[in-house]
Scaffold this motif. Structure first.
Motif, mmCIF file in Angstrom:
data_model
loop_
_atom_site.group_PDB
_atom_site.id
_atom_site.type_symbol
_atom_site.label_atom_id
_atom_site.label_comp_id
_atom_site.label_asym_id
_atom_site.label_seq_id
_atom_site.Cartn_x
_atom_site.Cartn_y
_atom_site.Cartn_z
ATOM 1 N N LEU A 210 51.685 -14.914 -2.796
ATOM 2 C CA LEU A 210 53.000 -14.627 -2.237
ATOM 3 C C LEU A 210 53.067 -13.180 -1.762
ATOM 4 O O LEU A 210 52.693 -12.266 -2.508
ATOM 5 C CB LEU A 210 54.093 -14.870 -3.285
ATOM 6 N N PRO A 211 53.566 -12.937 -0.559
ATOM 7 C CA PRO A 211 53.696 -11.550 -0.080
ATOM 8 C C PRO A 211 54.579 -10.692 -0.976
ATOM 9 O O PRO A 211 54.338 -9.491 -1.124
ATOM 10 C CB PRO A 211 54.316 -11.718 1.312
ATOM 11 N N SER A 212 55.588 -11.303 -1.579
ATOM 12 C CA SER A 212 56.536 -10.544 -2.391
ATOM 13 C C SER A 212 55.861 -9.877 -3.581
ATOM 14 O O SER A 212 56.209 -8.744 -3.947
ATOM 15 C CB SER A 212 57.663 -11.456 -2.874
ATOM 16 N N ALA A 213 54.894 -10.553 -4.201
ATOM 17 C CA ALA A 213 54.213 -9.955 -5.349
ATOM 18 C C ALA A 213 53.500 -8.666 -4.937
ATOM 19 O O ALA A 213 53.504 -7.673 -5.675
ATOM 20 C CB ALA A 213 53.225 -10.947 -5.948
ATOM 21 N N HIS A 214 52.895 -8.661 -3.780
ATOM 22 C CA HIS A 214 52.206 -7.460 -3.296
ATOM 23 C C HIS A 214 53.199 -6.347 -2.947
ATOM 24 O O HIS A 214 52.916 -5.168 -3.158
ATOM 25 C CB HIS A 214 51.347 -7.812 -2.093
ATOM 26 N N VAL A 215 54.355 -6.733 -2.420
ATOM 27 C CA VAL A 215 55.381 -5.729 -2.113
ATOM 28 C C VAL A 215 55.846 -5.039 -3.392
ATOM 29 O O VAL A 215 55.936 -3.802 -3.452
ATOM 30 C CB VAL A 215 56.572 -6.381 -1.386
ATOM 31 N N PHE A 216 56.119 -5.828 -4.435
ATOM 32 C CA PHE A 216 56.647 -5.223 -5.660
ATOM 33 C C PHE A 216 55.567 -4.485 -6.443
ATOM 34 O O PHE A 216 55.870 -3.504 -7.137
ATOM 35 C CB PHE A 216 57.338 -6.288 -6.505
ATOM 36 N N GLU A 217 54.321 -4.946 -6.348
ATOM 37 C CA GLU A 217 53.240 -4.147 -6.918
ATOM 38 C C GLU A 217 53.143 -2.812 -6.187
ATOM 39 O O GLU A 217 52.912 -1.766 -6.800
ATOM 40 C CB GLU A 217 51.919 -4.906 -6.806
ATOM 41 N N GLY A 218 53.338 -2.843 -4.874
ATOM 42 C CA GLY A 218 53.340 -1.605 -4.102
ATOM 43 C C GLY A 218 54.501 -0.705 -4.454
ATOM 44 O O GLY A 218 54.354 0.531 -4.503
ATOM 45 N N MET A 219 55.668 -1.294 -4.704
ATOM 46 C CA MET A 219 56.830 -0.501 -5.091
ATOM 47 C C MET A 219 56.585 0.216 -6.412
ATOM 48 O O MET A 219 56.889 1.407 -6.554
ATOM 49 C CB MET A 219 58.057 -1.403 -5.218
ATOM 50 N N ARG A 220 56.020 -0.506 -7.386
ATOM 51 C CA ARG A 220 55.761 0.120 -8.680
ATOM 52 C C ARG A 220 54.683 1.198 -8.581
ATOM 53 O O ARG A 220 54.729 2.195 -9.320
ATOM 54 C CB ARG A 220 55.384 -0.953 -9.710
ATOM 55 N N ALA A 221 53.725 1.015 -7.682
ATOM 56 C CA ALA A 221 52.711 2.054 -7.493
ATOM 57 C C ALA A 221 53.352 3.346 -6.980
ATOM 58 O O ALA A 221 52.984 4.451 -7.399
ATOM 59 C CB ALA A 221 51.633 1.570 -6.525
ATOM 60 N N VAL A 222 54.323 3.216 -6.079
ATOM 61 C CA VAL A 222 55.036 4.397 -5.575
ATOM 62 C C VAL A 222 55.840 5.047 -6.692
ATOM 63 O O VAL A 222 55.842 6.275 -6.853
ATOM 64 C CB VAL A 222 55.954 4.014 -4.394
ATOM 65 N N LEU A 223 56.526 4.228 -7.504
ATOM 66 C CA LEU A 223 57.375 4.767 -8.568
ATOM 67 C C LEU A 223 56.557 5.368 -9.704
ATOM 68 O O LEU A 223 56.876 6.447 -10.210
ATOM 69 C CB LEU A 223 58.281 3.660 -9.117
ATOM 70 N N TYR A 224 55.499 4.668 -10.139
ATOM 71 C CA TYR A 224 54.741 5.109 -11.316
ATOM 72 C C TYR A 224 53.712 6.181 -10.995
ATOM 73 O O TYR A 224 53.524 7.125 -11.762
ATOM 74 C CB TYR A 224 54.012 3.919 -11.954
ATOM 75 N N GLN A 225 53.006 6.003 -9.865
ATOM 76 C CA GLN A 225 51.872 6.863 -9.568
ATOM 77 C C GLN A 225 52.094 7.776 -8.362
ATOM 78 O O GLN A 225 51.304 8.688 -8.118
ATOM 79 C CB GLN A 225 50.623 6.002 -9.320
ATOM 80 N N GLY A 226 53.150 7.488 -7.588
ATOM 81 C CA GLY A 226 53.408 8.286 -6.402
ATOM 82 C C GLY A 226 52.408 8.058 -5.289
ATOM 83 O O GLY A 226 52.221 8.937 -4.431
ATOM 84 N N VAL A 227 51.761 6.883 -5.289
ATOM 85 C CA VAL A 227 50.765 6.568 -4.256
ATOM 86 C C VAL A 227 51.182 5.300 -3.528
ATOM 87 O O VAL A 227 51.907 4.456 -4.062
ATOM 88 C CB VAL A 227 49.360 6.377 -4.863
ATOM 89 N N ILE A 228 50.711 5.165 -2.298
ATOM 90 C CA ILE A 228 50.976 3.976 -1.493
ATOM 91 C C ILE A 228 49.749 3.074 -1.553
ATOM 92 O O ILE A 228 48.646 3.502 -1.183
ATOM 93 C CB ILE A 228 51.299 4.346 -0.031
ATOM 94 N N ARG A 229 49.934 1.862 -2.031
ATOM 95 C CA ARG A 229 48.827 0.904 -2.120
ATOM 96 C C ARG A 229 48.723 0.145 -0.807
ATOM 97 O O ARG A 229 49.343 -0.900 -0.623
ATOM 98 C CB ARG A 229 49.060 -0.042 -3.296
ATOM 99 N N TRP A 230 47.917 0.677 0.094
ATOM 100 C CA TRP A 230 47.774 0.028 1.399
ATOM 101 C C TRP A 230 47.070 -1.315 1.293
ATOM 102 O O TRP A 230 47.239 -2.177 2.165
ATOM 103 C CB TRP A 230 47.026 0.955 2.351
ATOM 104 N N ASP A 231 46.287 -1.516 0.241
ATOM 105 C CA ASP A 231 45.651 -2.821 0.070
ATOM 106 C C ASP A 231 46.698 -3.897 -0.174
ATOM 107 O O ASP A 231 46.615 -5.002 0.379
ATOM 108 C CB ASP A 231 44.643 -2.778 -1.080
ATOM 109 N N HIS A 232 47.706 -3.578 -0.978
ATOM 110 C CA HIS A 232 48.784 -4.544 -1.206
ATOM 111 C C HIS A 232 49.578 -4.790 0.076
ATOM 112 O O HIS A 232 49.991 -5.919 0.358
ATOM 113 C CB HIS A 232 49.716 -4.047 -2.315
ATOM 114 N N MET A 233 49.798 -3.742 0.854
ATOM 115 C CA MET A 233 50.528 -3.921 2.103
ATOM 116 C C MET A 233 49.747 -4.793 3.075
ATOM 117 O O MET A 233 50.322 -5.644 3.773
ATOM 118 C CB MET A 233 50.813 -2.560 2.742
ATOM 119 N N ALA A 234 48.432 -4.601 3.121
ATOM 120 C CA ALA A 234 47.608 -5.428 4.005
ATOM 121 C C ALA A 234 47.663 -6.897 3.574
ATOM 122 O O ALA A 234 47.772 -7.798 4.418
ATOM 123 C CB ALA A 234 46.167 -4.920 3.992
ATOM 124 N N TRP A 235 47.592 -7.138 2.275
ATOM 125 C CA TRP A 235 47.697 -8.511 1.782
ATOM 126 C C TRP A 235 49.066 -9.113 2.096
ATOM 127 O O TRP A 235 49.159 -10.282 2.485
ATOM 128 C CB TRP A 235 47.454 -8.540 0.274
#
Length: 269
Positions: A210-235
């Motif tokens: 599901l695309p939504s799971a990758h979006v929210f994993e990306g959101m938490r990466a921004v909040l927790y680590q301050g990084v953008i997970r482009w792999d999740h965005m690509a998925w």
């Protein structure tokens, strides 16, 4: 204006006219996003206070839950915007009349998507503003990546809605309840409030499809680590493209079948 754009605008205006003098309809657009935001905001504050967390931890817990709630409402309102606008045509017995005109199926879908964007913004923006007033939470602190989060969740809402519309075309009024229930059923697998790793191992592939799971994993990466997970965005983008093509093919097939058997005239009965 080209004929296709004129037809799309005509159907869009037909739905806009429903809201122009109906304050209950306008109120309903913002009611659920604001209610969800308030419930989860108060819940986050309560849990943080019971755990004896400091002010910074309270703010962090609230941002995690509120960010998930507000972004998930983007998908929910986008899906409901398409599905409910289509149902409006059924309830008014107008679907057959619409397709007596030169309107093409893709033009109707374009008009419904346009209405979906307007409905989503009308519902979600007041909730975002109230989150800032009540909890000093600003969703836009996620940065420019928020645009991709919004876009992916909107597209997901649209292809889910196309699937729902296809089922309504196939099964008639008996499938109308799916317009309100399908995306809620996907919520546990979308990792809105928790990471995918929390799910049982057998369910993780379902979530990652599901695309939504990758979006929210990306959101938490921004909040927790301050990084953008482009792999999740690509998925998320790739999965949205694949699911959109599948939903569009299903819709085209079911629409053609409904037209052949004359269901467009009596599908609401």
């Amino acid at each position: 204006m080209r004929p296709a754009l004129r037809r799309i605008w005509g159907l869009t205006y037909r739905h806009l006219a429903l809201y122009r003098r109906s304050w209950p309809r306008l109120l309903e657009l913002a009611y659920w996003p604001i209610l969800q935001m308030c419930i989860w905001g108060f819940t986050a504050s309560f849990l943080a206070s019971r755990a004896g967390l400091g002010a910074s931890r309270v703010a962090f817990a609230a941002s995690t839950l509120l960010g998930g709630v507000l972004l998930w409402e983007v998908a929910l309102r986008s899906q409901m915007g398409v599905a409910v606008s289509f149902l409006e045509e059924l309830w008014s017995r107008n679907l057959g009349h619409v397709f007596v005109s030169p309107l093409r199926p893709w033009e109707m879908v374009a008009a419904l998507i346009g209405m979906s964007v307007l409905r989503m913004l009308t519902g979600v923006l007041p909730a975002i503003g109230l989150a800032w007033v009540l909890y000093s939470y600003n969703l836009f602190t996620l940065g420019p990546i928020l645009v991709l989060f919004f876009a992916n969740l909107m597209v997901m809402g649209w292809w889910v809605a196309l699937g729902v519309v296809s089922l309504i075309l196939r099964h008639g009024a008996g499938a109308e309840s799916l317009a309100w229930s399908v995306l809620f059923g996907i919520t546990p697998f979308s990792a809105v409030f928790y990471p995918v790793s929390v799910l049982p191992a057998a369910l993780r592939p379902v979530a990652l499809a599901l695309p939504s799971a990758h979006v929210f994993e990306g959101m938490r990466a921004v909040l927790y680590q301050g990084v953008i997970r482009w792999d999740h965005m690509a998925w998320a983008i790739g999965l949205n493209a694949a699911w959109t093509l599948a939903a569009a093919a299903l819709f085209a097939r079911q629409f053609h079948a409904a037209r052949v058997r004359g269901a467009l005239l009596n599908i609401g009965e």
